[in-house]
Design a protein around this motif. Structure first.
Motif, short mmCIF file in Angstrom:
data_model
loop_
_atom_site.label_atom_id
_atom_site.label_comp_id
_atom_site.label_asym_id
_atom_site.label_seq_id
_atom_site.Cartn_x
_atom_site.Cartn_y
_atom_site.Cartn_z
N ARG A 140 31.90 35.15 39.36
CA ARG A 140 31.70 35.55 37.81
C ARG A 140 32.81 35.42 36.94
N ARG A 141 34.03 35.40 37.25
CA ARG A 141 35.29 35.25 36.41
C ARG A 141 35.91 33.92 37.01
N GLY A 142 37.02 33.96 36.39
CA GLY A 142 37.62 32.55 36.52
C GLY A 142 38.70 32.39 37.63
N PRO A 143 39.39 31.31 37.58
CA PRO A 143 40.55 30.96 38.52
C PRO A 143 41.57 31.98 38.77
N HIS A 144 41.89 32.63 37.58
CA HIS A 144 43.10 33.68 37.60
C HIS A 144 42.46 35.02 38.10
N GLN A 145 41.35 35.13 38.24
CA GLN A 145 41.01 36.34 38.73
C GLN A 145 40.47 36.13 40.35
N ILE A 146 40.50 35.32 41.12
CA ILE A 146 40.06 35.14 42.34
C ILE A 146 40.89 36.18 43.41
N ALA A 147 40.41 36.50 44.33
CA ALA A 147 40.95 37.51 45.25
C ALA A 147 41.16 36.52 46.72
N MET A 148 41.35 35.08 46.39
CA MET A 148 41.63 34.44 47.66
C MET A 148 43.31 33.95 47.79
N THR A 149 43.48 34.14 49.18
CA THR A 149 44.87 33.94 49.27
C THR A 149 45.20 32.49 49.74
N PRO A 150 46.46 32.03 49.15
CA PRO A 150 46.81 30.71 49.53
C PRO A 150 46.42 29.92 51.07
N PRO A 207 38.05 20.68 36.16
CA PRO A 207 39.28 20.96 35.44
C PRO A 207 39.07 21.79 34.18
N ALA A 208 37.78 21.73 33.67
CA ALA A 208 37.45 22.57 32.36
C ALA A 208 37.35 24.01 32.67
N LEU A 217 43.70 25.15 43.53
CA LEU A 217 42.68 24.76 42.83
C LEU A 217 42.90 23.74 41.86
N ARG A 218 44.04 23.89 41.27
CA ARG A 218 44.57 22.68 40.50
C ARG A 218 44.60 21.34 40.95
N ARG A 219 45.19 21.50 42.36
CA ARG A 219 44.91 20.27 43.27
C ARG A 219 43.69 19.79 43.47
N PHE A 220 42.77 20.60 43.84
CA PHE A 220 41.34 20.25 44.16
C PHE A 220 40.58 19.54 42.85
N ALA A 221 41.22 20.01 41.50
CA ALA A 221 40.60 19.70 40.34
C ALA A 221 41.11 18.32 40.22
N GLN A 222 42.28 17.69 40.70
CA GLN A 222 42.61 16.50 40.42
C GLN A 222 41.91 15.16 41.32
N ARG A 269 30.33 18.75 50.10
CA ARG A 269 31.01 19.10 48.88
C ARG A 269 30.87 20.71 48.98
N ILE A 270 32.33 21.27 48.79
CA ILE A 270 32.29 22.79 48.57
C ILE A 270 32.81 23.11 47.05
N VAL A 271 31.90 23.34 46.38
CA VAL A 271 31.98 23.34 44.72
C VAL A 271 32.26 24.69 44.52
N PHE A 272 33.42 24.83 43.52
CA PHE A 272 33.72 26.25 43.17
C PHE A 272 33.22 26.20 41.77
N ASP A 273 32.27 27.12 41.52
CA ASP A 273 31.39 27.26 40.13
C ASP A 273 31.85 28.73 39.58
N PHE A 274 32.95 28.43 38.74
CA PHE A 274 33.36 29.51 38.06
C PHE A 274 32.67 30.17 37.00
N PHE A 275 32.95 31.26 36.15
CA PHE A 275 32.21 31.90 35.32
C PHE A 275 30.83 31.74 35.39
N ALA A 276 30.17 32.13 36.50
CA ALA A 276 28.91 31.98 36.86
C ALA A 276 28.57 33.24 37.70
N MET A 277 27.34 33.97 36.93
CA MET A 277 26.67 35.13 37.55
C MET A 277 25.53 34.90 38.08
N PRO A 278 25.22 35.29 39.21
CA PRO A 278 23.74 35.04 39.57
C PRO A 278 23.08 36.25 39.16
#
Length: 431
Positions: free
Chosen positions: A192-202, A220-221, A243-248, A256-265
């Protein structure tokens, strides 16, 4: 002598038993009661099967379990074989360490369609929990994983791995066979939120970039300006760096494992089964929460796994905080002689290690409340009660026989075998 009953044999339960030993020495007897014939709770059935280093903490619990004043009492179901009130009569202190094994409800239209499963069920399925051995999730076509935490990453990673990548794991045979025969080509992770709000560890994020047949994809957007990362704590900053590395862009692979941010089911649709997830685009408000923008789109899906959190199941006669999904308590005290620890006390937050100080805090409260003990029956009283009801309890020594039988049943070079029914566990214990 103090008599303590701990309900639940996961990390919170064993850390509480260890704490009671430290606080009371040999003047305590602790019975760790579990409805399954096998101990260790989420270490066995919740931690990803390919994360064996994390599961190694069970060796510490084994050292506690093999002492004279701590006993594992498996195959005993609270409510069916013994009640909370009966335990409170038999023990000076009863500690609820039941964790949060139930999925938080996905409250959108279509969430009851076949093909929608909660993460507790899905993780339990590939980890050999008897309750979910017959889950049979659909593994043909695209999958959608809802959530932006480590459990969502575990689910995506397990769906994407090859059979060879499970070498050394303890994924169960039926799950490995189903995954090998499946054809999941796209895994969309909705947040639902963006990359800065993830609860995923490195560590968990970084693993996605090392999979043999799957590639993580980030738009990248969706990423904020790089200079904004400076406000993050070091771990979060490292996660966003992945995430920035994946975006490059990364080498193309079949999955494909697609990260869809700002997306609320907002709905799940399909003709008798899952076919698509309707998603609303979100934006972050000044309060930091995600708000719908009104723009919607469809994501194809044959499988939807909801990783949005967990709840502690209520127990008759025990005060419950329905909003928080845990037992109502004041710093771990629930009722006189009744305590809660771990996720059952604070909700599903923190790591496995967080339960250790929690267990010591509860042991100190028990010391304050029960003194030298009240002369209750404790262990002998429980044994007499269960024997009278024909309950076939399982001890830690019995579990060691089950453990040895599982190891012996595994084929050389294959993942460790796991018995996925209570009858099989009980049968192995007698062999």
């Amino acid at each position: 002598m103090r008599h303590v009953a701990v309900i639940g044999s996961g990390p919170a339960g064993y850390y509480t038993a260890e704490a009671c030993q430290k606080v009371f020495g040999d003047q305590v007897r602790v019975d760790i009661i579990d409805r399954l014939p096998v101990p260790f709770g989420l270490i066995r059935t919740g931690v990803a099967p390919d994360h064996q280093s994390i599961k190694g903490v069970s060796r510490r619990y084994e050292a506690v379990a093999l002492t004279d004043n701590v006993r594992f009492v498996g195959n005993v179901t609270l409510g069916r074989d013994v009640s909370i009130d009966e335990l409170r009569t038999l023990y000076d202190a009863v500690v609820l360490a039941t964790g949060a094994p139930h999925d938080r409800k996905l409250d959108i239209p279509g969430a009851d369609l076949p093909g929608v499963v909660g993460s507790a069920a899905f993780v339990g399925w590939y980890n050999g929990h008897p309750d979910f051995a017959d889950l049979d999730p659909p593994l043909d076509g695209p999958a959608v994983v809802i959530g932006n935490g480590n459990v969502a990453l575990d689910v995506a990673r397990v769906l994407a791995k090859t059979q060879d990548e499970f070498e050394g794991s303890d994924i169960v045979t039926h799950a490995l066979g189903a995954l090998r025969g499946g054809h999941v080509d796209t895994i969309t992770i909705l947040g639902r939120r963006g990359p800065h709000q993830i609860a995923m560890t490195p560590k968990e994020l970084g693993e996605l970039g090392e999979l043999q047949r799957a590639v993580p994809v980030v738009s990248p957007a969706d990423l904020p300006p790089a200079e904004d990362d400076t406000v993050l704590d070091p771990g979060q900053r490292k996660s966003v760096g992945h995430l920035r590395r994946f975006a490059q862009g990364m080498p193309d692979k079949p999955i494909r494992i697609v990260f869809d941010f700002f997306a609320m089911p907002v709905a799940i649709e399909g003709d008798g089964k899952v076919e698509r997830v309707i998603v609303e685009r979100t934006a972050l408000g000044l309060d930091g929460n995600a708000h719908g923008t009104g723009e919607t789109y469809a994501v194809p899906a044959g499988l939807v796994v909801s990783c949005i959190g967990y709840r502690t199941p209520p127990i008759d006669g025990v005060p419950y905080d329905d909003k928080a999904g845990r037992f109502a308590n004041l710093d771990g005290r629930v009722l006189p002689g009744l305590y809660a620890v771990g996720w059952a006390r604070r909700g599903p937050t923190g790591t496995i290690g967080t339960n250790r100080p929690d267990g010591f805090a509860i042991a100190e409260k028990i010391a304050e409340d029960v003194g030298d003990g009240s002369g209750k029956a404790g262990r002998p009283g429980l044994d007499a009660l269960l024997e009278g009801r024909g309950v076939e309890l399982v001890t830690f020594r019995d579990w060691q026989k089950i453990d040895a039988a599982e190891i012996a049943a595994a084929r050389i070079g294959a993942p460790r075998e796991k018995f996925v029914s209570v009858d099989a566990m009980l049968g192995a214990r007698k062999s």
